[in-house]
Scaffold this motif. Structure first.
Motif, PDB file in Angstrom:
ATOM      1  N   ALA A 121      50.987  71.037  24.431  1.00 48.80           N
ATOM      2  CA  ALA A 121      50.081  70.480  25.457  1.00 48.80           C
ATOM      3  C   ALA A 121      50.690  69.229  26.086  1.00 48.80           C
ATOM      4  O   ALA A 121      50.602  69.011  27.296  1.00 48.80           O
ATOM      5  N   ARG A 122      51.324  68.398  25.247  1.00 47.25           N
ATOM      6  CA  ARG A 122      51.908  67.161  25.791  1.00 47.25           C
ATOM      7  C   ARG A 122      53.072  67.463  26.727  1.00 47.25           C
ATOM      8  O   ARG A 122      53.225  66.839  27.774  1.00 47.25           O
ATOM      9  N   TYR A 123      53.895  68.439  26.353  1.00 48.56           N
ATOM     10  CA  TYR A 123      55.033  68.784  27.208  1.00 48.56           C
ATOM     11  C   TYR A 123      54.541  69.357  28.529  1.00 48.56           C
ATOM     12  O   TYR A 123      55.152  69.159  29.571  1.00 48.56           O
ATOM     13  N   LYS A 124      53.420  70.073  28.466  1.00 50.68           N
ATOM     14  CA  LYS A 124      52.845  70.588  29.706  1.00 50.68           C
ATOM     15  C   LYS A 124      52.364  69.415  30.564  1.00 50.68           C
ATOM     16  O   LYS A 124      52.570  69.387  31.778  1.00 50.68           O
ATOM     17  N   ASN A 125      51.728  68.416  29.924  1.00 54.23           N
ATOM     18  CA  ASN A 125      51.248  67.250  30.673  1.00 54.23           C
ATOM     19  C   ASN A 125      52.388  66.495  31.354  1.00 54.23           C
ATOM     20  O   ASN A 125      52.197  65.883  32.398  1.00 54.23           O
ATOM     21  N   PHE A 126      53.544  66.514  30.729  1.00 56.05           N
ATOM     22  CA  PHE A 126      54.699  65.823  31.310  1.00 56.05           C
ATOM     23  C   PHE A 126      55.540  66.755  32.201  1.00 56.05           C
ATOM     24  O   PHE A 126      56.669  66.416  32.564  1.00 56.05           O
ATOM     25  N   ILE A 154      46.697  77.043  26.930  1.00 55.60           N
ATOM     26  CA  ILE A 154      47.231  75.864  27.642  1.00 55.60           C
ATOM     27  C   ILE A 154      47.986  76.279  28.907  1.00 55.60           C
ATOM     28  O   ILE A 154      47.844  75.664  29.957  1.00 55.60           O
ATOM     29  N   THR A 155      48.805  77.314  28.806  1.00 56.47           N
ATOM     30  CA  THR A 155      49.550  77.802  29.982  1.00 56.47           C
ATOM     31  C   THR A 155      49.248  79.296  30.133  1.00 56.47           C
ATOM     32  O   THR A 155      50.032  80.131  29.664  1.00 56.47           O
ATOM     33  N   PHE A 360      43.430  74.466  11.827  1.00 58.11           N
ATOM     34  CA  PHE A 360      44.400  73.874  12.761  1.00 58.11           C
ATOM     35  C   PHE A 360      43.725  72.768  13.565  1.00 58.11           C
ATOM     36  O   PHE A 360      42.506  72.805  13.789  1.00 58.11           O
ATOM     37  N   ALA A 361      44.518  71.829  14.002  1.00 61.47           N
ATOM     38  CA  ALA A 361      43.971  70.742  14.834  1.00 61.47           C
ATOM     39  C   ALA A 361      43.635  71.280  16.220  1.00 61.47           C
ATOM     40  O   ALA A 361      44.396  72.065  16.781  1.00 61.47           O
ATOM     41  N   ASP A 362      42.496  70.855  16.712  1.00 67.13           N
ATOM     42  CA  ASP A 362      42.091  71.242  18.069  1.00 67.13           C
ATOM     43  C   ASP A 362      42.885  70.360  19.050  1.00 67.13           C
ATOM     44  O   ASP A 362      42.652  69.146  19.133  1.00 67.13           O
ATOM     45  N   PRO A 363      43.840  70.937  19.788  1.00 66.15           N
ATOM     46  CA  PRO A 363      44.716  70.094  20.612  1.00 66.15           C
ATOM     47  C   PRO A 363      43.962  69.299  21.672  1.00 66.15           C
ATOM     48  O   PRO A 363      44.327  68.165  21.979  1.00 66.15           O
ATOM     49  N   GLU A 364      42.898  69.891  22.216  1.00 63.54           N
ATOM     50  CA  GLU A 364      42.153  69.189  23.257  1.00 63.54           C
ATOM     51  C   GLU A 364      41.493  67.940  22.675  1.00 63.54           C
ATOM     52  O   GLU A 364      41.544  66.854  23.263  1.00 63.54           O
ATOM     53  N   TYR A 365      40.907  68.103  21.495  1.00 60.76           N
ATOM     54  CA  TYR A 365      40.218  66.989  20.846  1.00 60.76           C
ATOM     55  C   TYR A 365      41.203  65.884  20.464  1.00 60.76           C
ATOM     56  O   TYR A 365      40.989  64.708  20.764  1.00 60.76           O
TER      57      TYR A 365
END
Lengths: 384, 288
Positions: A121-126, A154-155, A360-365
């Motif tokens: 998600a972070r790489y998508k944000n960047f 995410i994508t 698993f960790a919720d990436p959005e949260y």
């Protein structure tokens, strides 16, 4: 027969003519300067030419036994088959690596063994994603659907990575000092047990500290209601801990040398310690930290060559060999592929292919709270 | 072109490679950091171009950064004093040694051939629970259980002293080596004891070297972040660790830029004060 000469030979001939007196100093320096200018002008465009002729791919991972497994079971056979060299680098954390990638030129970094869905998600944000053509990766069909879903969310249009392995960050403890029963009874609270003051460790990663802070205060890590209680648990842990470790190698060293008796740890690294003969127990408490890792292709990379490498790495024989080497179960679906004898014995392994037993960790949260929590953790860590 | 004009141009031509390198490798990146410090960071870590004093305001008014900065200066100060106390006698011994100075200097710079991180990590094998010191203590019966010596502020200072001591010794050595030994002989021939001759002649003359070594140790010590990471406990951090975390962990490059400039300004001010009163000549000699 004509022979192509390289730039060094050209320079040596020019220097020889100058020394022989065939060329005056002004002309010599002028030609050297012109060569420098020409090189400087063509460099920004050279990458397009280089892209047509891929001779190497850069791969970055976690180092240690993980890198050794990749080198032995994936990279060397791939190079032998394709002639494309795989240059592998290591990083101690995803944050540090993302900072390096952000500061780099497109194409400098190609494939990374990234952790969790956070990084995706972070790489998508960047704006660092690329678009993989899954038709070029036939072995992708063998991957568990459950591991692919978070990335598609995410994508939705195209993936920039393939899931590769999964594991847990559970509780690791020295059995000479802490029994299995005691660990099952105390769970995450063992990390804030004053009885082990000075013998407790922990990863310096803010997410893991908050996750285990939530578990120690009986909260759902994906829906924390009382954040102040979590910070208090982190403060307690900080005051009782001897050391925050920063890499898998340091984790293994601290446990093996008995500097610490209890910490959270990565399942594969603890399995490696157990294989080495250390009496280290491993326990995944309820809501223990499950994660997956992917092979992420970074924007600007030679996609076709990367797809070829990914397909090679996902092939069952490679994937299983790497998984056995690094002690993390592969992303391959155990109901579609025979994973052999060792993998079903690894910590965190799920034979159903659904991974329903892992949290698993919720990436959005988590990504939504990253800026605030990572900054606050820096303060809490230092006594605030 | 006249001879005068050519002569006036020549130094600039000769200096141009160095000036170009310094401009592009130091001033231009520094300018980027200055610009970055006025930008903002979004919740996802993406940078937002702006002209805001938010980062500077936070860096200058938040007690968290002030406290860590003061602690950093304290640790650097203690390290410098320990280096001076340990380094001066060593430098004196080398400077007054007869015949084998080169060999002793070689021994001094030998550790530089090993990576700084490896040198820092070596303390884990020396002071760790199963390290050499504990092994000796337990086997000599001096203690039943290994003593926990690592991962605190003391070991951070120890690691820094290990790293910085050669810088101090080299600077003091350069200063002592330039003092005519006849001066001490003259002092003793006039009735001074050896100790008095040292205190009233040698020590004052070697103070510029001591100050240069002190400045180097202080500035390098205050800017380190590896040593607290390797040898410090959970709480132990120096200001550079905050810069590292802001840029690497929090992906907040604008705040990290403001913090790094803040450290640069504090340490730069110290260098300027040093230059005002002692000049940079001694420092250059020591580094040379």
């Amino acid at each position: 027969m004509t022979r192509k000469i390289d730039d060094t030979t050209r320079y040596e001939r020019l220097l020889e003519r100058y020394r022989n007196g065939d060329l005056d100093r002004r002309s010599f320096l002028g030609l050297i300067g012109a060569a420098g200018v020409a090189y400087g002008l063509q460099t920004p465009f050279a990458k397009y030419a280089h892209a047509q002729d891929v001779s190497q791919i850069r791969f970055d991972g976690w180092g240690g036994v993980v890198s050794e497994a990749f080198r032995e079971y994936a990279f060397d056979p791939y190079t032998e088959k394709t002639g494309i060299e795989v240059v592998d680098g290591t990083f101690s954390g995803g944050d540090e690596y993302l900072a390096q990638v952000r500061a780099s030129q497109p194409g400098e970094y190609n494939i990374a063994h990234l952790s969790g869905v956070f990084d995706y998600a972070r790489y998508k944000n960047f704006d660092l994603t690329t678009q993989l053509n899954l038709d070029n990766i036939p072995n992708f069909e063998l991957v568990m659907d459950r591991l692919v879903e978070p990335y598609r969310a995410i994508t939705p249009d195209a993936l920039s990575a393939v899931p590769y392995n999964y594991g847990t960050t559970g509780l690791a403890y020295n059995r000479a000092y802490i029994s299995d029963e005691e660990m099952k009874e105390k769970g995450a609270r063992s990390l804030i047990d004053p009885a082990y003051e000075g013998k407790i460790g922990g990863w310096s990663d803010w997410r893991t500290r908050i996750w285990y802070g939530a578990l120690a205060t009986d909260q759902d890590p994906n829906d924390i209601q009382d954040m102040e209680a979590v910070w208090d648990a982190i403060r307690q842990h900080r005051d009782l801990a001897l050391k925050y470790w920063g890499s898998g190698a340091e984790l293994m060293s601290l446990l093996a040398e008995e500097e610490i008796y209890v910490t959270e740890g990565w399942s594969g690294r603890i399995a490696a310690l157990q294989e080495q003969g250390h009496d280290i127990g491993y326990y995944d408490p309820p809501n223990g930290f499950g994660w997956q890792e992917c092979l992420f292709v970074i924007k600007g990379s030679p996609v076709a060559a990367c797809e070829e490498l990914l397909n090679f790495m996902l092939a069952p024989e490679t994937s299983i060999a790497v998984a056995e080497g690094q002690n993390y179960p592969p992303a391959l679906d155990g109901t579609k592929v025979d994973l052999g004898d060792k993998i079903p014995t690894l910590p965190a392994y799920d034979p159903t292919g659904t991974l329903s037993g892992l949290t698993f960790a919720d990436p959005e949260y988590w990504n939504g709270n990253e800026a605030e929590w990572s900054k606050e953790f820096s303060r809490v860590q230092r006594g605030y | 072109m006249s001879v005068e004009a050519r002569e006036a141009r020549q130094p600039w031509i000769l200096l141009s490679p160095a000036l170009t390198a310094v401009t592009f490798l130091l001033f231009v990146p520094l300018l980027f950091i200055v610009v970055y410090s006025f930008w903002l960071s979004s919740a996802t870590g993406a940078d937002i171009p702006a002209f805001s004093f938010e980062n500077w305001e936070e860096a200058l008014t938040d007690p968290f950064y002030r406290d860590i900065l003061l602690n950093t200066l304290k640790i650097a100060g203690i390290t410098t004093i320990v280096c001076a106390l340990m380094g001066y006698p060593a430098a004196y011994f080398i400077a007054r040694a007869r015949g084998n100075k080169a060999f002793l200097l070689l021994l001094l710079i030998l550790p530089f051939w090993i990576s700084y991180i490896i040198r820092t990590m070596s303390w884990i094998n020396i002071l760790g629970v199963s390290g050499a010191v504990n092994w000796l203590l337990v086997n000599l019966g001096l203690t039943e259980e290994p003593i926990q010596m690592l991962y605190n502020e003391t070991t951070v200072i120890l690691g820094l002293v290990h790293f910085l001591l050669p810088f101090m010794v080299l600077n003091v050595f350069v200063s002592l080596d330039g003092i005519d030994t006849n001066l001490e002989d003259a002092a003793t021939s006039l009735g001074a004891t050896k100790w008095q001759a040292f205190l009233q002649v040698t020590l004052p003359l070697s103070l510029p070297g001591l100050a240069a070594g002190g400045l180097l140790c202080f500035v390098l010590g205050a800017g380190t972040y590896i040593t607290p990471m390797v040898l410090g406990g959970p709480r132990d951090a120096m200001f550079a660790n905050l810069v590292y975390e802001a840029i690497i962990t929090q992906l907040n490059w604008p705040l990290g830029s403001a913090l790094s400039l803040m450290l640069l300004i504090v340490l730069g001010a110290l260098v300027l004060i040093y230059n005002r009163y002692l000049g940079m000549a001694q420092l250059v000699k020591g580094l040379g």
